[in-house]
Design an enzyme around this catalytic site. Structure first.
Site: not given
Ligand code: EPU
Length: 418
Positions: A23-24, A94, A118, A306
Site C-alpha cells: 500500500k504505502n 491516495r 477522506d 498510522d
Molecule cells: N498535506 C498538505 N498539502 C500537501 C500534501 C500534504 O497540506 O500538498 C498535508 C495532508 O493534508 C496531511 C499531511 O500533510 O495532513 C500529511 O500528508 P502526507 O502527504 O505526508 O501523506 P500522504 O502521502 O498523503 C502517506 C501514507 C499515509 C500516511 C502518511 C504520513 C500512502 C498511500 N499514504 O500519505 O498512510 O499516513 O503518508 O506518513 O503512502 C495509512 O497507511 O493508513 C495512511 C494514511
C-alpha cells in the site's frame, strides 16, 4: 461487506514474516514505472485492495499490468500512455495521485483528478502543485482535475512547507527526468521515500539524500525499466508488536527493520514491553500489565500517525492515563466512538485524546472507518470480554494482506467471515 470475528486471545507466541509494503511503497513504485518504457518487475507485493485499484489505474493510463503468483507485479509502460487519471480511481486511493509527476515528466502533460479528503481528514495537494510549478510546469485546476504541462521540467530548489510523503515522492519522480539539478528541502524522511529513491536509482536516476530532509536529484534524459524488492511493511510490523503488547506473549517478526520502528519500540518499552532487533527482524515480549504513556504523532522519525489508532486501543487497557496528540491529520479520531462502544474511556478535544485505561473492554459489533482504525478495533477485540465483530473489513484489506491470518499464526482467535 466482510467482517472479522475476534475473540479474547491468550498470550501470542511464534515467528512470522512481515508482508511487503504494497500500500504505502509498492503502489508508488508502480506509478514510478510509468517513467520508463519496458517491463518493471516489483516483488514482495502481496495482494491488498489498493493494489487492485492501482492496477486498474495503470491500465487506464495505457500500461499493461500483470499480477504474477502471490506477490509479484509486472508493469509494462512501453506503449503510448494516456496521461489522464479519472476521478473514479483517484478518489479511491491516495497513492494514485503519485502518477502526476511521472506522467508529466514522461508525456509533457497530465490531467489527474484531485483526490479530495477522506475518513482521516482533509488531504490537500497544494505542495505537489507548487513544487511542479516551481519546476517550470504550467499547473492549473479545472473542473476538479489538475492539469499540468511542461515540454521539459527544469531543476530548481524546492522548500516544502511540511515534510509531506506524497509531495516528496511526486516531486522526486518529476525531477528525475528534469533538466539540471533539483534540491528538495524539508523532504519527508519516511522509509517508503527511501525505497522509492532506490528504485529510481535502479532505473538510472540520480537521487542522493533520501532518508534525510535534503534530497538532491540530478535530472537524466531517460530511464530504463528495472526490478525492485518492496520493503517490509513497517505498519504491519508495528501492528503485530502492539498486538503482542495487548495480548501478552513473545513474538518474532522476520523481514522488518528495527530502525524503521525505533520510536515505536521505545514507546512500547516505556509501556513495559521488551523489544529488540534480531539479525533478521525484531523480537518482542510482553508480560504483565502495560503502563499508559503520552504520544504525539509526527513525520518520520517521529511516532507515525498510522500507529496512532492502534496506540489509542493499547492505552485504553493500560494502567493510568495518556494524552495522545495527532499532529498530522485533522480528523483521525473518528474511530474513538467505536472503541467507546467497547467500553473504552476516551475523551477527544481537537487534536488531543485523553485515554483513561480500563480494566477490560467488552466485545461489541464495531465498524472500521479506515485501515488503521480497523486494525485498532481488531486488537481491542483480542482483549475484550466476549466476541467483537469488526465490520468494514474492506478498509483493513486496503493495507493488510491478511491480518486475521497473521494474527492467527501467532495464536490469536481472529476469523474472517464472508
Ligand atoms: N498535506 C498538505 N498539502 C500537501 C500534501 C500534504 O497540506 O500538498 C498535508 C495532508 O493534508 C496531511 C499531511 O500533510 O495532513 C500529511 O500528508 P502526507 O502527504 O505526508 O501523506 P500522504 O502521502 O498523503 C502517506 C501514507 C499515509 C500516511 C502518511 C504520513 C500512502 C498511500 N499514504 O500519505 O498512510 O499516513 O503518508 O506518513 O503512502 C495509512 O497507511 O493508513 C495512511 C494514511
Amino acid at each position: 461487506m466482510g467482517r472479522y470475528a475476534v475473540r479474547p486471545s491468550g498470550p501470542l507466541c511464534g515467528r512470522v514474516r512481515v508482508a511487503g509494503a504494497t500500500k504505502n511503497s509498492g503502489t508508488k513504485q508502480m506509478a514510478a514505472a510509468l517513467l520508463a518504457p519496458g517491463v518493471t518487475t516489483l516483488r514482495n507485493m502481496p495482494r491488498v485492495r489498493d493494489l487492485d485499484v492501482m492496477a486498474e489505474l495503470m491500465t487506464a493510463l495505457g500500461a499493461h499490468v500483470e499480477l504474477v503468483g502471490t506477490d509479484e507485479v509486472r508493469v509494462d509502460a512501453s506503449g503510448a500512455l494516456v496521461p489522464e487519471a479519472p476521478y473514479e480511481l483517484v478518489s479511491r486511493i491516495r497513492a494514485s495521485f503519485n502518477v502526476l509527476g511521472p506522467l508529466l515528466a514522461r508525456c509533457g502533460h497530465a490531467r489527474v483528478a484531485l483526490p479530495g479528503g477522506d475518513n482521516i481528514g482533509s488531504r490537500k495537494v497544494d505542495m505537489h502543485l507548487r513544487g511542479l510549478a516551481a519546476l517550470g510546469a504550467e499547473v492549473g485546476v479545472e473542473h476538479g482535475f489538475v492539469v499540468a504541462r511542461a515540454s521539459r521540467l527544469v531543476g530548481t530548489r524546492l522548500v516544502l512547507d511540511f515534510p509531506s510523503v506524497g509531495a516528496t515522492e511526486n516531486l522526486m519522480c518529476a525531477a528525475v527526468l528534469a533538466r539540471g539539478t533539483t534540491v528538495i528541502e524539508n523532504a519527508a524522511r519516511e522509509p517508503e521515500v527511501t525505497d522509492l529513491a532506490a528504485f529510481l536509482d535502479r532505473m538510472g536516476g540520480r537521487v542522493v539524500g533520501a532518508g534525510t530532509s535534503t534530497i538532491e536529484i540530478e535530472g537524466v534524459d531517460a530511464l530504463v525499466a528495472a526490478e525492485s524488492e518492496i520493503m517490509a511493511d513497517r505498519v504491519e510490523a508495528g501492528t503485530l508488536l502492539m498486538a503482542c503488547g495487548m495480548a501478552g506473549g513473545e513474538i518474532e517478526l522476520v523481514g522488518t527493520r528495527f530502525e524503521h520502528l525505533e520510536l515505536v519500540a521505545m514507546k512500547l518499552c516505556e509501556m513495559g514491553m521488551r523489544v529488540s532487533a534480531t539479525p533478521d527482524g525484531m523480537w518482542a515480549q510482553a508480560q504483565g500489565p502495560l503502563r499508559a504513556v503520552d504520544i504525539a504523532t509526527l513525520p518520520h522519525p517521529g511516532f507515525a500517525t498510522d500507529f496512532m489508532p492502534i496506540a489509542v486501543a493499547m492505552m485504553s487497557v493500560a494502567q493510568g492515563s495518556a494524552i495522545v496528540t495527532e499532529n498530522v491529520y485533522d480528523g483521525r479520531f473518528q474511530f474513538v466512538d467505536e472503541l467507546r462502544r467497547m467500553g473504552a474511556d476516551i475523551h477527544t478535544e481537537g487534536r488531543h485524546a485523553v485515554v483513561r485505561g480500563v480494566e477490560r473492554l467488552s466485545g461489541a459489533p464495531v465498524v472500521a472507518s479506515d485501515v488503521r482504525a480497523g486494525a485498532a478495533l481488531v486488537l481491542a477485540g483480542l482483549v475484550a470480554e466476549g466476541e467483537t465483530v469488526v465490520y468494514g473489513t474492506e478498509h483493513v484489506e486496503r493495507g493488510y494482506a491478511d491480518l486475521p491470518g497473521v494474527l492467527s499464526a501467532l495464536g490469536a482467535d481472529v476469523e474472517r467471515i464472508d
